[in-house]
Design an enzyme around this catalytic site. Structure first.
Site, short mmCIF file in Angstrom:
data_model
loop_
_atom_site.label_atom_id
_atom_site.label_comp_id
_atom_site.label_asym_id
_atom_site.label_seq_id
_atom_site.Cartn_x
_atom_site.Cartn_y
_atom_site.Cartn_z
CE LYS A 1 -3.74 -1.96 2.87
NZ LYS A 1 -4.91 -1.75 1.99
NE ARG B 1 -11.01 -9.88 -1.80
CZ ARG B 1 -11.31 -8.96 -2.71
NH1 ARG B 1 -11.61 -9.31 -3.96
NH2 ARG B 1 -11.32 -7.69 -2.38
#
Length: 455
Positions: free
Chosen positions: A236, A310
């Site tokens: 990120k 996920r």
């Protein structure tokens, strides 16, 4: 923080608190002594939501007027604890039960400060009520837990600290707990959880808490416990990583809700599953293009290592489904796309059962803790196509919240009612009852939904 410290003992001296909205202000003001009316006129006071006027008397304060909005919204009262001088305050008029519970909860929400590392600037005013509502106290405690856990920086809130929290909850309520950690995840067939967490010096783990009678309906709560998310090798940028201590917000919601269910003794058989990992960068970090195994036997190509939530959840959801529960609910700080679509205040709700979704939405309206349903639009599964595996974990910037939910649904057995809440778990700025930092969003409405379903 002791959540009962915000409330004064029934025998303590307290000043009267006039809780007024625009509709009720005129009649109240006309009944006041001339000196009070003149004082309010001199200030040009209007009972707008969030307003406060102190009423002076000959020997000090006579009381206060607090302007409110929706009387059943706890945040209508949340400005009062810090706007009023310290000391005890008592409603000047008897309130309906629902409004009094909202006042009690809102007072606690407005009094909250995260004080683990820094002393708060002042002591909030305290509220005196003849009786305290036990459910409202438990709701406040659950909310404070979420806030405290999410606000705690990663050095003090890693996978082992999440395990410690779960163990404390289990001890408090007589629940059973099991933890599978490190290389044992592979031996117990949780390969996706292991893949995401294997690069960290803090071992990944699956935390399982069980409570309740075997004869009661089985409810499984699943919470994403990514204790810090660097993004992995798809790292990120700095501004995107700044608040990633909050990426265990789903686990915080699941554990706090479990504490609420157990405290209120909801007649369910409860399981809580928290895959707790740190998505770190290191020599053993999982890589873009890798194909990883999952508990379900579905091969997953890693398109992006920053879509890791996920991946850990899919093993937990598979395990949940194996137990054939009556309901699966998962909480996750899953996608920025949900925030872009709905902003920070509205968690995105996905469900494979219309009645379940409708009941949660109705509970959100009732509790003033709203959720907003987004579609499980299955044609968008095409965005998760892999040419080398059964499924990709990402693959398009289109409909990011929807494709993340579709990925999760792939691991939920057909016919099992399931709801997924993509929650922000954070306030970007401070408002009454909503201080900057960690936040419980969708927690109160989830409790109301479960209560309506099983009580």
């Amino acid at each position: 923080m002791n959540h009962q410290s915000h409330y004064a003992d029934t025998g303590s001296h307290a000043l009267p608190l006039h809780l007024l909205d625009r509709d009720g202000y005129g009649a109240w003001r006309s009944a006041q002594p001339a000196a009070v009316s003149a004082w309010l006129d001199a200030q040009e006071f209007q009972p707008a939501p969030g307003s406060v006027a102190l009423l002076p008397g000959e020997d000090g304060l006579l009381g206060a007027v607090v302007g409110i909005g929706d009387p059943l919204d706890p945040c209508s009262y949340a400005h009062a604890p810090t706007a009023l001088p310290p000391g005890a305050w008592v409603p000047a008029a008897e309130l309906p039960a629902g409004q009094q519970a909202a006042l009690q909860l809102g007072w606690g929400l407005g009094s909250y400060r995260f004080d683990r590392y820094k002393n708060p600037p002042r002591t909030p005013a305290r509220l005196r009520l003849a009786t305290l509502d036990g459910e409202a106290l438990d709701l406040l405690h659950a909310t404070m837990r979420v806030r405290d856990w999410v606000n705690t920086p990663t050095q003090d809130m890693g996978p082992q600290q999440l395990e410690a929290i779960a163990r404390e909850l289990a001890a408090e309520h007589g629940a059973h707990i099991e933890v599978v950690a490190g290389e044992s995840l592979l031996a117990h067939n949780f390969p996706a959880i292991h893949a995401v967490g294997r690069a960290s010096h803090r071992a990944p783990r699956l935390i399982e808490l069980r409570w309740g009678e075997q004869t009661h309906p089985h409810v499984v709560l699943v919470g994403k416990g990514v204790c810090f998310d660097t993004g992995g090798l798809d790292i990120k940028p700095a501004d995107g990583m700044r608040n990633m201590k909050k990426d265990m917000g789903g686990a915080a919601h699941a554990l706090a809700l479990a504490g609420l269910v157990m405290a209120q003794k909801l007649p369910v058989r409860l399981s809580v599953l928290v895959p707790a990992v740190e998505n770190a960068i290191g020599p053993d970090a999982f890589r873009p293009g890798e194909v990883i195994a999952t508990r379900a036997g579905v091969s997953v190509e890693i398109d992006n290592t920053d879509a890791e939530g996920r991946v850990v959840l899919c093993d937990a959801l598979t395990y949940a489904g194996e137990q054939k529960p009556a309901l699966i609910v998962d909480f996750a700080t899953l996608t920025g796309a949900a925030r872009i679509a709905l902003g920070p205040d509205l968690p995105a709700l996905f469900a494979n059962d219309d009645a379940l979704a409708a009941s949660w939405i109705a509970a959100g309206e009732q509790t003033r803790d709203p959720v907003w349903r987004l579609p499980l639009w299955r044609p968008y599964l095409r965005y998760l196509t892999s040419h080398v595996a059964d499924l990709a974990n990402a693959g398009s910037r289109m409909a990011g919240a929807v494709t993340a939910a579709l990925y999760l649904e792939r691991f939920v057995p057909g016919g099992t009612p399931w709801a997924h809440l993509d929650t922000y778990a954070w306030n970007d700025s401070s408002r009454p009852g909503r201080p900057v930092g960690g936040e419980a969003l969708g927690l109160r409405s989830a409790w109301a939904m479960l209560k309506a379903r099983y009580l």
